[in-house]
Motif scaffolding. Structure first.
Motif: not given
Length: 426
Positions: A5-15, A18-22, A387-392
């Motif tokens: 798996p790709v190393s993840t950023a802090p969970a709150d930042r990714d969340a 994702r909310r901004a993307l939605r 998922d990670k690239i789309e989130t970023q």
């Protein structure tokens, strides 16, 4: 190869991303829906209200632009509507190629000799480092970090394995090679330069001092072999005479550089040096003695205890923040930094060496560095990578859909207007 798996950023930042993307997806889709509603209404009423033709054209262009850009953005990450259309789902299906291209781009554009040389020439590396080290506490900080690293590394080392490793290195590079010929050559050079005379003089001085301090050391050496009926004073006279003659002999040898004893010693040492180089029996004898000495368990125990003592002493010295070792190291580092800062020629020389070392490392290992990127991307899981690239970057890509809707509306309106004007003119 198992995908990692790709190393993840802090969970709150990714969340939050994702909310901004939605939200952006909902906005772009809502604009498409609004354009579709406007198109349907204007299409139904444009015969009754001709001016609605302009509205219909704008809405139609907005729909086309929105759908086209939705297809383009979606095709980056997945198959549109699940349809396996060629050249879609680009990121998950061509992940490895993207990694190779990225690695090649970094290798040719960022790690080229010209780029590295230009970047390094623009910075006074040694001056910047020296000025930083001169600031209060920075030299102590560097020494503290380095000491902590050494202490931590020492804690990870296994004593038995380290002793085995040290013994293996010593045996390979010190014990295994023949000692006799090098010792013979060294002795030959020392004899040719006369350097052994000082050692002989020192030995004679120490021998004379020993004879003075221990006048009874030679007692009974000669007198003990005299007949028992000889008077005791004769024994004392003989012993004293032997002691005096021996001291006189030592003094004669010490004061006469051409004494026959010196010549005999020189001849013996010259012969020994020659035999150590060329006589197989002498060479074999020295090598056998060397092997017996280093195979002695006491020697191995001594080496093991020396390693343990050295490690303990180093760890204790480096672990003490107020210890002499760390204080002197900090002072030496700060003094070196001050010297570099005050000497432009020294800084220029250091910068040239740093630049040369960096160019060498880059030219030698640029492909290996770039391959880290390629191998890392290849090891990523395709679904999680997508998922990670789309989130970023997905939120910014949704602006393409919004812009496509707006630009499509304007283009549709402009085309319909021009067509209406042209048709009216004829």
């Amino acid at each position: 190869m198992t995908a990692t798996p790709v190393s993840t950023a802090p969970a709150d930042r990714d969340a939050e991303r994702r909310r901004a993307l939605r939200r952006m997806k909902l906005l772009a889709t809502s604009l498409l829906a609004v354009a579709a509603v406007i198109f349907a209404v204007s299409f139904a009423l444009q015969d009754r209200y001709p001016w609605l033709g302009f509205v219909r054209a704008a809405a139609e262009g907005a729909m086309v632009g929105a759908l086209a850009d939705w297809f383009a953005v979606t095709a980056l990450f997945r198959y549109p509507l699940g349809l396996r259309i060629p050249h879609t789902a680009i990121i998950p299906t061509r992940k490895d190629e993207i990694g190779e291209t990225l690695g090649e781009f970094v290798e040719t554009e960022f790690l080229s000799d010209d780029v590295v040389a230009t970047r390094l020439a623009a910075y006074d590396v040694s001056g910047a480092v020296s000025r930083w080290l001169m600031e209060p506490g920075n030299a102590q900080r560097v020494v503290a970090e380095a000491s902590g690293a050494v202490v931590g590394l020492a804690g990870l080392l296994d004593d038995d394995r380290m002793r085995e490793a040290v013994e293996a290195v010593v045996r390979t590079h010190v014990i295994a090679p023949e000692w006799a010929p090098p010792i013979g050559r060294l002795g030959e050079r020392i004899l040719a330069s006369g350097g052994h005379h000082d050692a002989v003089d020192l030995l004679l001085d120490r021998l004379d001092d020993w004879l003075v301090i221990h006048p009874d050391a030679l007692s009974n050496l000669v007198s003990g072999r005299l007949p028992s009926w000889m008077p005791s004073f004769v024994d004392r006279l003989v012993d004293e005479r032997v002691h005096q003659e021996l001291r006189r002999f030592v003094a004669d040898v010490r004061n006469d550089p051409t004494h026959r004893a010196r010549r005999a010693l020189d001849g013996y040492l010259a012969e020994l040096s020659d035999r150590l180089q060329h006589d197989p029996e002498t060479i074999a004898g020295l090598e056998a003695a060397k092997a017996r000495a280093f195979d002695d368990p006491r020697i191995r125990e001594l080496a093991a205890s020396a390693w343990s003592a050295a490690r303990t002493a180093a760890v204790d010295a480096l672990s003490d923040p107020d210890g002499v070792v760390r204080q002197r190291a900090s002072a030496a580092l700060a003094d070196a930094a001050a010297r570099v800062t005050a000497d432009p020629q020294l800084r220029a020389s250091l910068d040239e060496r740093i630049s040369g070392a960096a160019r060498y490392l880059v030219s030698t290992y640029r492909h290996d560095i770039a391959s880290v990127i390629t191998e890392t991307v290849r090891a990523w899981d395709p679904a999680e990578t997508t998922d990670k690239i789309e989130t970023q970057v997905g939120r910014d890509l949704q602006f393409i859909r919004i812009n496509g809707t707006v630009v499509g509306a304007l283009a549709g309106l402009a085309i319909y207007t021009v067509a209406t004007l042209v048709a009216g003119a004829f």
